[in-house]
Structures are given as structure tokens and as C-alpha cells.
Design a protein around this motif. Structure first.
Motif, mmCIF file in Angstrom:
data_model
loop_
_atom_site.group_PDB
_atom_site.id
_atom_site.type_symbol
_atom_site.label_atom_id
_atom_site.label_comp_id
_atom_site.label_asym_id
_atom_site.label_seq_id
_atom_site.Cartn_x
_atom_site.Cartn_y
_atom_site.Cartn_z
ATOM 1 N N UNK A 118 20.081 7.942 -5.611
ATOM 2 C CA UNK A 118 18.808 8.216 -4.945
ATOM 3 C C UNK A 118 18.878 7.726 -3.509
ATOM 4 N N UNK A 119 18.341 8.545 -2.608
ATOM 5 C CA UNK A 119 18.187 8.132 -1.214
ATOM 6 C C UNK A 119 16.703 8.229 -0.869
ATOM 7 N N UNK A 120 16.132 7.101 -0.481
ATOM 8 C CA UNK A 120 14.730 7.043 -0.078
ATOM 9 C C UNK A 120 14.643 7.329 1.416
ATOM 10 N N UNK A 121 13.795 8.278 1.803
ATOM 11 C CA UNK A 121 13.660 8.671 3.197
ATOM 12 C C UNK A 121 12.328 8.189 3.776
ATOM 13 N N UNK A 122 11.272 8.307 3.014
ATOM 14 C CA UNK A 122 9.944 7.819 3.420
ATOM 15 C C UNK A 122 9.165 7.455 2.167
ATOM 16 N N UNK A 123 7.977 6.926 2.337
ATOM 17 C CA UNK A 123 7.193 6.424 1.197
ATOM 18 C C UNK A 123 5.987 7.304 0.906
ATOM 19 N N UNK A 126 10.924 13.124 0.950
ATOM 20 C CA UNK A 126 10.590 11.729 0.671
ATOM 21 C C UNK A 126 11.785 11.066 -0.004
ATOM 22 N N UNK A 127 12.357 11.769 -0.977
ATOM 23 C CA UNK A 127 13.488 11.266 -1.762
ATOM 24 C C UNK A 127 14.455 12.411 -2.017
ATOM 25 N N UNK A 128 15.741 12.108 -1.959
ATOM 26 C CA UNK A 128 16.805 13.023 -2.387
ATOM 27 C C UNK A 128 17.526 12.322 -3.528
ATOM 28 N N UNK A 129 17.900 13.091 -4.546
ATOM 29 C CA UNK A 129 18.577 12.473 -5.686
ATOM 30 C C UNK A 129 19.461 13.484 -6.402
ATOM 31 N N UNK A 130 20.453 12.960 -7.093
ATOM 32 C CA UNK A 130 21.231 13.744 -8.047
ATOM 33 C C UNK A 130 21.331 12.911 -9.320
ATOM 34 N N UNK A 142 0.811 -1.212 0.000
ATOM 35 C CA UNK A 142 0.000 0.000 0.000
ATOM 36 C C UNK A 142 0.855 1.277 0.000
ATOM 37 N N UNK A 143 2.060 1.187 -0.583
ATOM 38 C CA UNK A 143 2.926 2.346 -0.783
ATOM 39 C C UNK A 143 3.349 2.360 -2.253
ATOM 40 N N UNK A 172 11.866 14.912 -3.756
ATOM 41 C CA UNK A 172 10.421 14.716 -3.727
ATOM 42 C C UNK A 172 10.010 15.088 -2.315
ATOM 43 N N UNK A 173 9.014 15.976 -2.211
ATOM 44 C CA UNK A 173 8.547 16.478 -0.926
ATOM 45 C C UNK A 173 7.064 16.181 -0.750
ATOM 46 N N UNK A 174 6.699 15.748 0.437
ATOM 47 C CA UNK A 174 5.300 15.550 0.813
ATOM 48 C C UNK A 174 5.068 16.363 2.071
ATOM 49 N N UNK A 175 4.180 17.347 1.989
ATOM 50 C CA UNK A 175 3.917 18.235 3.129
ATOM 51 C C UNK A 175 5.218 18.865 3.640
#
Length: 140
Positions: free
Chosen positions: A62-67, A103-107, A18-19, A96-99
Motif C-alpha cells: 500500500x502507498x498512502x498519498x493523501x488522507x 488517496x491510496x494505491x495498492x496491490x 481528524x483524518x 482509493x479515489x477522492x474527487x
């Protein structure tokens, strides 16, 4: 020079947990990056490809921080960075930002190559437009 676009997670991008499936994050980053390159930098991918010049990726991190979850509305940012060695490479720092939370940092790094082969290059008009962009420090 930060460019921002807003997107909404599509239901077909949601996995069994569910993500949003990790495969789709790079796609949203690409949509934003391509719009930035076309709208802000004036580089027309299709016209350049017809002229034998292709913009291609050479690397990304890419670094995933949250979903993200179904229906989330989120922002994707894109900021250009110059290569400190002055190689024919452009870097794009993206998030990628949520509120307003990361969410994600990338280069993403890319260059241009001719369809006929030869050394990578950057069109002079891109180099001029990005002359004031900061140098990439190697960090996400």
C-alpha cells in the motif's frame, strides 16, 4: 475489468488528527475486493470455505498519498491481474479515489489453499475468467 464501489468515511474511523486512521484503508479495499470476487468472478467465499477451499492473502503493498476525513465519500477500485510466472496467485490492483484524486494505491495478492493442507491453487473457473486480464508488472 475495473470494478468500482462508493463508500463514506465513518466517524468512528477518524483519529485524533481528524483524518481516517491508517488501519481502516485496507478494510475498505477488502470490502471492494471481496464484492468484486463474489459479484464479478462468482467465487462464493462461504460456499468455498464449507467445501474446504479458502481464498487467502499472501502479500499486499500500500502507498498512502493523501488522507480521508470524516464524511468524505470516496470510490474504491479493483482490477484483476495475472501473475506473469503463472504461479497460483491472483493480484488485484486497487485505488482509493477522492474527487478523482488518488488517496491510496495498492496491490493485494492471494491464492487458494485447502483446509486439509497442500499446495496453493487457483480454481480452474477463476483461471478461465481471468485469462484476458493483464499481467502484473510489479508496480503499484
Amino acid at each position: 475489468m475495473e470494478y468500482v464501489k462508493t463508500y463514506t468515511v465513518k466517524e468512528e474511523h477518524i483519529d485524533v488528527q481528524n483524518i481516517m486512521d491508517g488501519l481502516y484503508y485496507p478494510f475498505y479495499l477488502e470490502y471492494c475486493r471481496h464484492d468484486y470476487i463474489r459479484e464479478a468472478l462468482g467465487f462464493d467465499f462461504e460456499a468455498e470455505a464449507r467445501a474446504g477451499n479458502n481464498m487467502v492473502l499472501s502479500e499486499y503493498r500500500i502507498r498512502f498519498v493523501r488522507s480521508l476525513r470524516s464524511g468524505d465519500t470516496f470510490q474504491v477500485t479493483c482490477s484483476p491481474l495475472r501473475d506473469k510466472t503463472n504461479k497460483a496467485v491472483l493480484h488485484f490492483r486497487q485505488t482509493i479515489l477522492l474527487n478523482n484524486k488518488v488517496v491510496v494505491k495498492a496491490v493485494f495478492s492471494g491464492t487458494c489453499v485447502r483446509a486439509t493442507g497442500g499446495r496453493p491453487f487457483l480454481p480452474e473457473e477463476l483461471v478461465l475468467k481471468l485469462a484476458d486480464a493483464p499481467e502484473w508488472d510489479g508496480e503499484l
